[in-house]
Write a protein that holds these residues in place. Sequence first.
Motif, PDB file in Angstrom:
ATOM      1  N   LYS A 105       1.613   3.594  -1.980  1.00 30.71           N
ATOM      2  CA  LYS A 105       2.377   2.803  -1.007  1.00 30.71           C
ATOM      3  C   LYS A 105       2.461   1.353  -1.458  1.00 30.71           C
ATOM      4  CE  LYS A 105       1.620   5.328   3.312  1.00 30.71           C
ATOM      5  NZ  LYS A 105       0.927   5.307   4.621  1.00 30.71           N
ATOM      6  N   GLU A 106       1.345   0.808  -1.918  1.00 30.69           N
ATOM      7  CA  GLU A 106       1.322  -0.578  -2.401  1.00 30.69           C
ATOM      8  C   GLU A 106       2.246  -0.741  -3.602  1.00 30.69           C
ATOM      9  OE1 GLU A 106      -0.219  -3.292  -1.202  1.00 30.69           O
ATOM     10  OE2 GLU A 106      -0.974  -2.181   0.514  1.00 30.69           O
ATOM     11  N   ILE A 107       2.179   0.204  -4.518  1.00 36.51           N
ATOM     12  CA  ILE A 107       3.032   0.152  -5.710  1.00 36.51           C
ATOM     13  C   ILE A 107       4.502   0.283  -5.312  1.00 36.51           C
ATOM     14  CG2 ILE A 107       3.638   1.389  -7.828  1.00 36.51           C
ATOM     15  CD1 ILE A 107       0.575   2.012  -8.071  1.00 36.51           C
ATOM     16  N   ALA A 108       4.800   1.190  -4.399  1.00 42.84           N
ATOM     17  CA  ALA A 108       6.176   1.371  -3.930  1.00 42.84           C
ATOM     18  C   ALA A 108       6.710   0.092  -3.294  1.00 42.84           C
ATOM     19  CB  ALA A 108       6.247   2.522  -2.920  1.00 42.84           C
ATOM     20  N   ASN A 109       5.851  -0.612  -2.579  1.00 44.22           N
ATOM     21  CA  ASN A 109       6.266  -1.861  -1.947  1.00 44.22           C
ATOM     22  C   ASN A 109       6.676  -2.895  -2.985  1.00 44.22           C
ATOM     23  OD1 ASN A 109       6.556  -3.576   0.465  1.00 44.22           O
ATOM     24  ND2 ASN A 109       4.875  -4.706  -0.466  1.00 44.22           N
ATOM     25  N   VAL A 110       5.873  -3.066  -4.027  1.00 49.29           N
ATOM     26  CA  VAL A 110       6.209  -4.036  -5.077  1.00 49.29           C
ATOM     27  C   VAL A 110       7.487  -3.613  -5.795  1.00 49.29           C
ATOM     28  CG1 VAL A 110       5.476  -5.023  -7.290  1.00 49.29           C
ATOM     29  CG2 VAL A 110       3.886  -4.938  -5.377  1.00 49.29           C
ATOM     30  N   CYS A 111       7.613  -2.324  -6.078  1.00 48.09           N
ATOM     31  CA  CYS A 111       8.853  -1.836  -6.714  1.00 48.09           C
ATOM     32  C   CYS A 111      10.058  -2.156  -5.835  1.00 48.09           C
ATOM     33  CB  CYS A 111       8.773  -0.332  -6.966  1.00 48.09           C
ATOM     34  SG  CYS A 111       7.611   0.159  -8.244  1.00 48.09           S
ATOM     35  N   GLY A 112       9.905  -1.961  -4.529  1.00 47.90           N
ATOM     36  CA  GLY A 112      10.997  -2.249  -3.603  1.00 47.90           C
ATOM     37  C   GLY A 112      11.357  -3.718  -3.560  1.00 47.90           C
ATOM     38  N   PHE A 149       2.108 -12.190  -8.821  1.00 49.12           N
ATOM     39  CA  PHE A 149       3.159 -12.735  -9.686  1.00 49.12           C
ATOM     40  C   PHE A 149       4.532 -12.507  -9.061  1.00 49.12           C
ATOM     41  CE2 PHE A 149       6.376 -11.947 -12.956  1.00 49.12           C
ATOM     42  CZ  PHE A 149       6.347 -13.148 -13.652  1.00 49.12           C
ATOM     43  N   VAL A 150       4.774 -11.287  -8.602  1.00 50.89           N
ATOM     44  CA  VAL A 150       6.069 -10.955  -8.002  1.00 50.89           C
ATOM     45  C   VAL A 150       6.296 -11.773  -6.736  1.00 50.89           C
ATOM     46  CG1 VAL A 150       7.392  -9.121  -6.833  1.00 50.89           C
ATOM     47  CG2 VAL A 150       6.274  -8.662  -9.026  1.00 50.89           C
ATOM     48  N   MET A 151       5.284 -11.865  -5.886  1.00 51.15           N
ATOM     49  CA  MET A 151       5.427 -12.623  -4.641  1.00 51.15           C
ATOM     50  C   MET A 151       5.696 -14.101  -4.943  1.00 51.15           C
ATOM     51  SD  MET A 151       5.270 -10.348  -2.344  1.00 51.15           S
ATOM     52  CE  MET A 151       5.279 -11.409  -0.933  1.00 51.15           C
ATOM     53  N   SER A 152       4.998 -14.650  -5.915  1.00 50.99           N
ATOM     54  CA  SER A 152       5.210 -16.043  -6.297  1.00 50.99           C
ATOM     55  C   SER A 152       6.617 -16.245  -6.851  1.00 50.99           C
ATOM     56  CB  SER A 152       4.166 -16.462  -7.333  1.00 50.99           C
ATOM     57  OG  SER A 152       4.431 -17.755  -7.815  1.00 50.99           O
ATOM     58  N   ALA A 153       7.031 -15.340  -7.731  1.00 52.72           N
ATOM     59  CA  ALA A 153       8.363 -15.456  -8.337  1.00 52.72           C
ATOM     60  C   ALA A 153       9.457 -15.323  -7.286  1.00 52.72           C
ATOM     61  CB  ALA A 153       8.537 -14.404  -9.434  1.00 52.72           C
ATOM     62  N   LEU A 154       9.282 -14.416  -6.339  1.00 53.11           N
ATOM     63  CA  LEU A 154      10.282 -14.257  -5.288  1.00 53.11           C
ATOM     64  C   LEU A 154      10.313 -15.489  -4.384  1.00 53.11           C
ATOM     65  CD1 LEU A 154       9.786 -10.502  -4.389  1.00 53.11           C
ATOM     66  CD2 LEU A 154      11.703 -11.528  -5.628  1.00 53.11           C
ATOM     67  N   GLY A 155       9.147 -16.078  -4.149  1.00 50.14           N
ATOM     68  CA  GLY A 155       9.101 -17.310  -3.358  1.00 50.14           C
ATOM     69  C   GLY A 155       9.820 -18.446  -4.065  1.00 50.14           C
ATOM     70  N   GLU A 156       9.621 -18.538  -5.374  1.00 50.79           N
ATOM     71  CA  GLU A 156      10.305 -19.558  -6.158  1.00 50.79           C
ATOM     72  C   GLU A 156      11.811 -19.291  -6.170  1.00 50.79           C
ATOM     73  OE1 GLU A 156       8.503 -19.596 -10.002  1.00 50.79           O
ATOM     74  OE2 GLU A 156       6.575 -20.283  -9.216  1.00 50.79           O
ATOM     75  N   ASN A 157      12.172 -18.014  -6.245  1.00 52.28           N
ATOM     76  CA  ASN A 157      13.587 -17.651  -6.241  1.00 52.28           C
ATOM     77  C   ASN A 157      14.230 -18.078  -4.920  1.00 52.28           C
ATOM     78  OD1 ASN A 157      15.973 -16.264  -7.339  1.00 52.28           O
ATOM     79  ND2 ASN A 157      15.634 -14.894  -5.605  1.00 52.28           N
ATOM     80  N   ALA A 158      13.506 -17.882  -3.840  1.00 48.26           N
ATOM     81  CA  ALA A 158      14.042 -18.280  -2.535  1.00 48.26           C
ATOM     82  C   ALA A 158      14.237 -19.798  -2.483  1.00 48.26           C
ATOM     83  CB  ALA A 158      13.095 -17.827  -1.426  1.00 48.26           C
ATOM     84  N   ALA A 165      13.887  -0.556 -12.943  1.00 44.46           N
ATOM     85  CA  ALA A 165      13.067   0.244 -13.856  1.00 44.46           C
ATOM     86  C   ALA A 165      12.904  -0.462 -15.197  1.00 44.46           C
ATOM     87  CB  ALA A 165      13.687   1.626 -14.047  1.00 44.46           C
ATOM     88  N   LEU A 166      13.977  -1.039 -15.688  1.00 40.48           N
ATOM     89  CA  LEU A 166      13.921  -1.757 -16.955  1.00 40.48           C
ATOM     90  C   LEU A 166      12.957  -2.941 -16.862  1.00 40.48           C
ATOM     91  CD1 LEU A 166      14.968  -2.059 -19.848  1.00 40.48           C
ATOM     92  CD2 LEU A 166      16.851  -3.437 -18.931  1.00 40.48           C
ATOM     93  N   TRP A 167      13.003  -3.685 -15.758  1.00 43.67           N
ATOM     94  CA  TRP A 167      12.104  -4.817 -15.588  1.00 43.67           C
ATOM     95  C   TRP A 167      10.648  -4.362 -15.647  1.00 43.67           C
ATOM     96  CZ3 TRP A 167       8.292  -6.560 -12.239  1.00 43.67           C
ATOM     97  CH2 TRP A 167       7.924  -7.886 -12.398  1.00 43.67           C
ATOM     98  N   PHE A 168      10.331  -3.259 -14.994  1.00 46.61           N
ATOM     99  CA  PHE A 168       8.953  -2.765 -14.979  1.00 46.61           C
ATOM    100  C   PHE A 168       8.501  -2.272 -16.349  1.00 46.61           C
ATOM    101  CE2 PHE A 168       9.217  -2.827 -10.375  1.00 46.61           C
ATOM    102  CZ  PHE A 168       7.925  -3.176 -10.030  1.00 46.61           C
ATOM    103  N   LYS A 169       9.415  -1.835 -17.180  1.00 48.32           N
ATOM    104  CA  LYS A 169       9.044  -1.239 -18.472  1.00 48.32           C
ATOM    105  C   LYS A 169       9.196  -2.187 -19.649  1.00 48.32           C
ATOM    106  CE  LYS A 169      10.001   3.271 -16.609  1.00 48.32           C
ATOM    107  NZ  LYS A 169      10.904   4.396 -16.523  1.00 48.32           N
ATOM    108  N   THR A 180       7.109 -10.032   2.462  1.00 44.88           N
ATOM    109  CA  THR A 180       6.084  -9.189   1.845  1.00 44.88           C
ATOM    110  C   THR A 180       6.504  -7.734   1.704  1.00 44.88           C
ATOM    111  OG1 THR A 180       4.971  -8.752   3.938  1.00 44.88           O
ATOM    112  CG2 THR A 180       4.211 -10.663   2.673  1.00 44.88           C
ATOM    113  N   VAL A 181       7.594  -7.357   2.349  1.00 44.70           N
ATOM    114  CA  VAL A 181       8.121  -5.991   2.223  1.00 44.70           C
ATOM    115  C   VAL A 181       9.630  -6.074   2.014  1.00 44.70           C
ATOM    116  CG1 VAL A 181       6.314  -4.889   3.619  1.00 44.70           C
ATOM    117  CG2 VAL A 181       8.373  -5.717   4.726  1.00 44.70           C
ATOM    118  N   PRO A 182      10.186  -5.122   1.284  1.00 50.12           N
ATOM    119  CA  PRO A 182      11.640  -5.154   1.089  1.00 50.12           C
ATOM    120  C   PRO A 182      12.368  -4.941   2.411  1.00 50.12           C
ATOM    121  CG  PRO A 182      10.675  -3.186   0.071  1.00 50.12           C
ATOM    122  CD  PRO A 182       9.553  -4.001   0.607  1.00 50.12           C
TER     123      PRO A 182
END
Length: 137
Positions: A70-77, A121-130, A91-95, A13-15
């Motif tokens: 802080k929440e936004i920074a966490n997702v970016c991380g 979405f990010v948490m799900s995608a990272l879980g799938e990536n794992a 940055a490109l992914w976010f934009k 849940t955190v980088p």
Amino acid sequence: MAPTRKTKEAKGTVPDRDYLGFWGNQTLKAREVAQFLDLNKRDVAKLAGVAPASVRFDQKIPKGVLDCLKEIANVCGLVAQFFAGDGAKTALWFKTVNPLLGNISPRDMIRYGRYEKLRRFVMSALGENAAGQRLPR
């Protein structure tokens, strides 16, 4: 002691480190988070539910603004961790418009108040990536 299932879940849940340089002396560099996503004070105010005039990035930053960034920074991380710390790719992914998000960029999802949906979405995608799949790029 072996890690438990909860420990493993919490770890994702955190980088694992500060890939984007948003933290200095364990303090969030709020202005850098906003600048990374090209968020102006009006955007930040809307996200935090405060008046634009109250948005500031110094020692007297309102708690609501700080918590939101802080929440936004966490997702970016987390996204930066996926890209092995490459800030430009992150940055490109976010934009970039993402068809899996309804043809909207992750940055605009944040701006329009859809942060929680993006986080899921990010948490799900990272879980799938794992599990052997990749985050949509």
